[in-house]
Structures are given as structure tokens and as C-alpha cells.
Scaffold this active site. Structure first.
Site, PDB file in Angstrom:
ATOM      1  N   THR A 162      -0.697  -0.326  -4.847  1.00  0.00           N
ATOM      2  CA  THR A 162      -1.890   0.611  -5.020  1.00  0.00           C
ATOM      3  C   THR A 162      -1.230   1.885  -5.556  1.00  0.00           C
ATOM      4  OG1 THR A 162      -1.325   1.492  -2.461  1.00  0.00           O
ATOM      5  CG2 THR A 162      -3.041  -0.196  -2.773  1.00  0.00           C
TER       6      THR A 162
ATOM      7  N   ASP B 106       0.900  -1.193   0.131  1.00  0.00           N
ATOM      8  CA  ASP B 106      -0.145  -0.050   0.016  1.00  0.00           C
ATOM      9  C   ASP B 106       0.774   1.104   0.001  1.00  0.00           C
ATOM     10  OD1 ASP B 106      -2.236   1.731   0.065  1.00  0.00           O
ATOM     11  OD2 ASP B 106      -2.804   1.068   2.170  1.00  0.00           O
ATOM     12  N   GLY B 107       1.127   1.804  -1.086  1.00  0.00           N
ATOM     13  CA  GLY B 107       1.997   2.735  -1.293  1.00  0.00           C
ATOM     14  C   GLY B 107       1.539   4.188  -2.002  1.00  0.00           C
ATOM     15  N   LYS B 108       0.506   3.846  -2.826  1.00  0.00           N
ATOM     16  CA  LYS B 108      -0.244   4.918  -3.400  1.00  0.00           C
ATOM     17  C   LYS B 108       0.354   5.825  -3.950  1.00  0.00           C
ATOM     18  CE  LYS B 108      -3.863   4.760   0.208  1.00  0.00           C
ATOM     19  NZ  LYS B 108      -3.294   3.968   1.175  1.00  0.00           N
ATOM     20  N   ARG B 109       1.447   5.036  -5.033  1.00  0.00           N
ATOM     21  CA  ARG B 109       2.296   5.730  -5.687  1.00  0.00           C
ATOM     22  C   ARG B 109       1.727   6.453  -6.995  1.00  0.00           C
ATOM     23  NH1 ARG B 109       4.766   5.190  -1.444  1.00  0.00           N
ATOM     24  NH2 ARG B 109       7.018   5.079  -1.261  1.00  0.00           N
TER      25      ARG B 109
END
Length: 276
Positions: free
Chosen positions: A119, A91-94
Site C-alpha cells: 500500500t 500494508d505500509g502506506k509508504r
């Protein structure tokens, strides 16, 4: 990376173990006496909860906050998860443009501390998804595009049709990959908050080939009983994430964490009892 695609591995594990739970592991240094205690507890929770989880989701921020030592812990955690045959969602939302997006994709979808899935944030535009999608497909992995997040403040920027536009792109990418077969899941999934139960059937219909990641179970207030509309027939097509409500269910009690994971698994199965 394994040669078996992420979506297939996750679906097979979900069905074989009877679980739709995504185990979040977000170690907070202030909860421990020191780094050794944090490491031991996090790995112990992973091991104890694995039988009740379809996949594991480390939130990168908590590992990055620990510096180089945290990156080593992340690698150890991923190695342990692979030994347990537990698919890994980072879950890094890069999200970025051009070569920067490609570098993020290389970092988190291939290599020692990579996951099987990541993510990603589409805020800079549809073109920013391309490097992530290409890396995921090349490595048998997946991406989960932020469509409708679980936090109350999401309405500030995700309203006015923005989330719907992102969902349409997720659908297009899925159709591009697997064609019109509604029974096959694409490597391009979506994040849809479990805290929006009244919207889940709509998002499921909007992205029929997307694996949905539903954060918000437990500490954020989402209820397992409300989440059935996110799933496909047979209880597939989605996983529901809980983090604090498992890892710190009763302080640092590992057995309490395992009990919480088992309870969430059972609650999700009960909610889906008519379709599995």
C-alpha cells in the site's frame, strides 16, 4: 517473486477457492505472554485461515514495533504464506520523493521480507508513485494507492476532490499499462474503505482496471452485504480485508479465528451470489 503477476495469482486463487477475503495479521504484543507466544499464534492463525483467504495483509507497523525480532517474524510469515501459495499485501502506506521512495520500493517490493504488493500514500504527489509502480511491475507485484481510506477522519483531507484526483491517476496508470482492455487488471490498485458502501459503485467506475482493496470489514463496522458494487462481473476485481475480527475473534483461540474467516468468506460470497 513468482513469474506470474500478482493480480493473476490473486484472481486465480479467489476463483479456485471461492473467496474474496483478505486476511489481516496485526499481532499486538500486549495480547500475549511474550514474543514466542505471539509468533506461534500469528503463524498458527495464518495456517488455519489460509483456506478461506485470497491473500494475506500484514500491517507493517505491528512488526516494526517489535524491532529486529519483528522483522524476522515478518520474513517467517512471508515465507509461510508463500509455501501456502497465499499472495502477500504489505500494508505500509509508504510514500516519499526521489531516492527515498526508490529505497522504500526496494525494501518492500523485493527481498526477503518483501511482499507481492504494497500500500502506498500519494500525498506528496503523483511523481512519488513512479518508483513504487516501476518496482512492482519489475517484480510481478502490485501497489495499492490510498484513494479513500476507511477511517472517519479521512474526510479532513480526502474531500474537496482530492480522492477523485488520485483515482484519476490510478486510472491513467492502469490504462498506460494494459491499454483499453477493461477485462484486464493493472498492477496499480486502489485502497477504498469498505466503510463507504454508498460510494463503491462510483469508485469502481472511476478505476475500472484497478484491483480494489477494501479495508474495514468486522471491527470497523463494514458489512459484507453492502460491498457487491466494488466487484467486477464474476466476483473479481476486489478483496475485502478483516484483521482484528479474525486474529482475535475470541481471544487467542485459533479455531475461532478460522471460523471467523470462514464466516466472512461466506458472507462476501452471499453478497455476490448474483454475480458469481
Amino acid at each position: 517473486m513468482t513469474s506470474t503477476p500478482f493480480t493473476q495469482r490473486l484472481t486465480e486463487r479467489s476463483l479456485s477457492l471461492g473467496t474474496r477475503l483478505c486476511l489481516g495479521l496485526d499481532p499486538r504484543l500486549d495480547a500475549y505472554e511474550g514474543r514466542d507466544a505471539l509468533r506461534q499464534h500469528t503463524l498458527a492463525v495464518l495456517d488455519a485461515c489460509a483456506p478461506y483467504a485470497a491473500c494475506v495483509k500484514p500491517q507493517l507497523a505491528f512488526y516494526e514495533a517489535l524491532g529486529l525480532w519483528g522483522m524476522q517474524l515478518l520474513e517467517d510469515l512471508c515465507a509461510a504464506a508463500r509455501t501456502l501459495n497465499l499472495p502477500i499485501i504489505l500494508d505500509g502506506k509508504r510514500g516519499d520523493i526521489g531516492s527515498t521512495a526508490a529505497a522504500y520500493a526496494q525494501a518492500w517490493l523485493s527481498g526477503d521480507h518483501a511482499g507481492d504488493a504494497l500500500t502506498v500514500n500519494p500525498f506528496l504527489g503523483a511523481e512519488t508513485l513512479t518508483p513504487f509502480v516501476e518496482a512492482a511491475r519489475a517484480n510481478g507485484g502490485a501497489v495499492f494507492v490510498l484513494v479513500k481510506t476507511s477511517n472517519p477522519g479521512q474526510a479532513d483531507f480526502q474531500g474537496s476532490g482530492v480522492s477523485e484526483k488520485v483515482a484519476a491517476e490510478v486510472k491513467r496508470l492502469g490504462r498506460e499499462e494494459v491499454g483499453a482492455d477493461q477485462n484486464e487488471l493493472s498492477s496499480v490498485g486502489a485502497v477504498v474503505g469498505a466503510t463507504h458502501p454508498q460510494e463503491l459503485s462510483g469508485w469502481r467506475a472511476a478505476m475500472p482496471q484497478a484491483l480494489l482493496l477494501l479495508p474495514g470489514l468486522g471491527a470497523q463496522g463494514a458489512k459484507a452485504a453492502d460491498l457487491a458494487p466494488a466487484f467486477l462481473p464474476g466476483g473479481t476485481g476486489a478483496v475485502v480485508s478483516a484483521s482484528r475480527g479474525i486474529q482475535y475473534a475470541a481471544g487467542l483461540d485459533v479455531m475461532a479465528a478460522a471460523s471467523a474467516a470462514r464466516a466472512f468468506r461466506d458472507e462476501l460470497n452471499a453478497a455476490l451470489s448474483g454475480s458469481i
